[in-house]
Scaffold this motif. Sequence first.
Motif, short mmCIF file in Angstrom:
data_model
loop_
_atom_site.label_atom_id
_atom_site.label_comp_id
_atom_site.label_asym_id
_atom_site.label_seq_id
_atom_site.Cartn_x
_atom_site.Cartn_y
_atom_site.Cartn_z
N ASP A 100 37.29 26.87 47.71
CA ASP A 100 36.98 28.00 46.84
C ASP A 100 37.82 29.18 47.30
O ASP A 100 37.89 29.48 48.50
N GLY A 101 38.51 29.83 46.37
CA GLY A 101 39.38 30.94 46.75
C GLY A 101 39.50 31.96 45.64
O GLY A 101 39.07 31.73 44.50
N GLY A 102 40.11 33.08 45.97
CA GLY A 102 40.31 34.13 44.99
C GLY A 102 41.56 34.92 45.31
O GLY A 102 42.04 34.94 46.44
N ALA A 103 42.10 35.58 44.28
CA ALA A 103 43.29 36.41 44.43
C ALA A 103 43.09 37.71 43.67
O ALA A 103 42.38 37.74 42.65
N VAL A 104 43.73 38.77 44.15
CA VAL A 104 43.65 40.08 43.52
C VAL A 104 45.05 40.58 43.22
O VAL A 104 45.94 40.54 44.07
N VAL A 105 45.23 41.06 41.99
CA VAL A 105 46.49 41.68 41.57
C VAL A 105 46.15 43.03 40.94
O VAL A 105 45.36 43.10 39.99
N ASP A 106 46.72 44.09 41.50
CA ASP A 106 46.51 45.44 40.98
C ASP A 106 45.02 45.77 40.79
O ASP A 106 44.62 46.42 39.82
N GLY A 107 44.20 45.29 41.72
CA GLY A 107 42.78 45.59 41.69
C GLY A 107 41.94 44.69 40.80
O GLY A 107 40.71 44.87 40.73
N TRP A 108 42.54 43.69 40.18
CA TRP A 108 41.81 42.77 39.29
C TRP A 108 41.70 41.40 39.93
O TRP A 108 42.67 40.87 40.44
N HIS A 109 40.51 40.81 39.85
CA HIS A 109 40.16 39.63 40.63
C HIS A 109 40.22 38.33 39.83
O HIS A 109 40.02 38.31 38.62
N SER A 110 40.45 37.26 40.57
CA SER A 110 40.31 35.89 40.05
C SER A 110 39.51 35.09 41.07
O SER A 110 39.47 35.42 42.25
N ASP A 111 38.88 34.00 40.61
CA ASP A 111 38.01 33.19 41.47
C ASP A 111 37.99 31.78 40.90
O ASP A 111 37.79 31.59 39.69
#
Length: 278
Positions: A100-111
């Motif tokens: 399980d992981g997540g990434a952030v670009v310009d303050g917006w999240h993914s999961d």
Amino acid sequence: MAFGQPRIEYKTTAQMRTMHQAGLILDDALGQVLAAASPGVTTGELDAVFAAALKAAGATSNFLGYHGYPGTICTSMNEEVVHGIPGSRVLAAGDVLSVDGGAVVDGWHSDSARTTIVGGPGAEDPADRRLSDITEESMWRGIAAMATGKFVGDIGCAIDDYVSAQPGKRLGILEDYVGHGIGTEMHMAPDVLNYRSKHRGPKLRPGLCLAIEPMLVRGGLETATLADDWTVVTTDRARAAHWEHSVAVHDGGIWVLTAADGGAARLAPLGVTPVPLG
């Protein structure tokens, strides 16, 4: 919005596009992790693969440091359901591994989360393969319900109905851990149940972004948290699987933010055509 209820964050198309950028980076990073997940590799080494992928893409991890969490991914193995901490544990053939992981670009999240069986088809227990496959397909049934349903509760109904209809031994749907809204934070309102409930939840409307993540077990539903204050395990040591995607509802339809094709390949057999963000 009823008094006292958490506020739901609705996104613009431009904001959802940024979330899709984060989702594509996450999709690639998780792919790299699963490609590296072979017997003899440690979960800490998988964490390093993920961290390097995010750094190369110019994204940051939303897991690292979250309430003190020490890794960039969760690596949950066998009886571990969620929040397993990467470290010195060595993968063995036949292990059920959920990442399980997540990434952030310009303050917006993914999961997003995926389950794999270490060592490939020759090493897997057919019951573990069934567990992962039903969990994954139940997730896609829930995602399809975002396109065809009216309320967030329709997602849990679709997941529950699919799992309940499967022949053979009934798999358990964990109720203590659910999906969630996502956007400027990783975990936001509303909760997204993975089971049928009388609570229909808010309406599915454009701008709503949700992380849909069923967690299924081969045994009982009772869980416990280990002494590390993170790792959740089944008390009967039955194996578990976890699949997750972040999905956007927009004016044209739905789009899976953490899938390279927006979910097209898996949603087409369900009669749903995802529509790219305009």
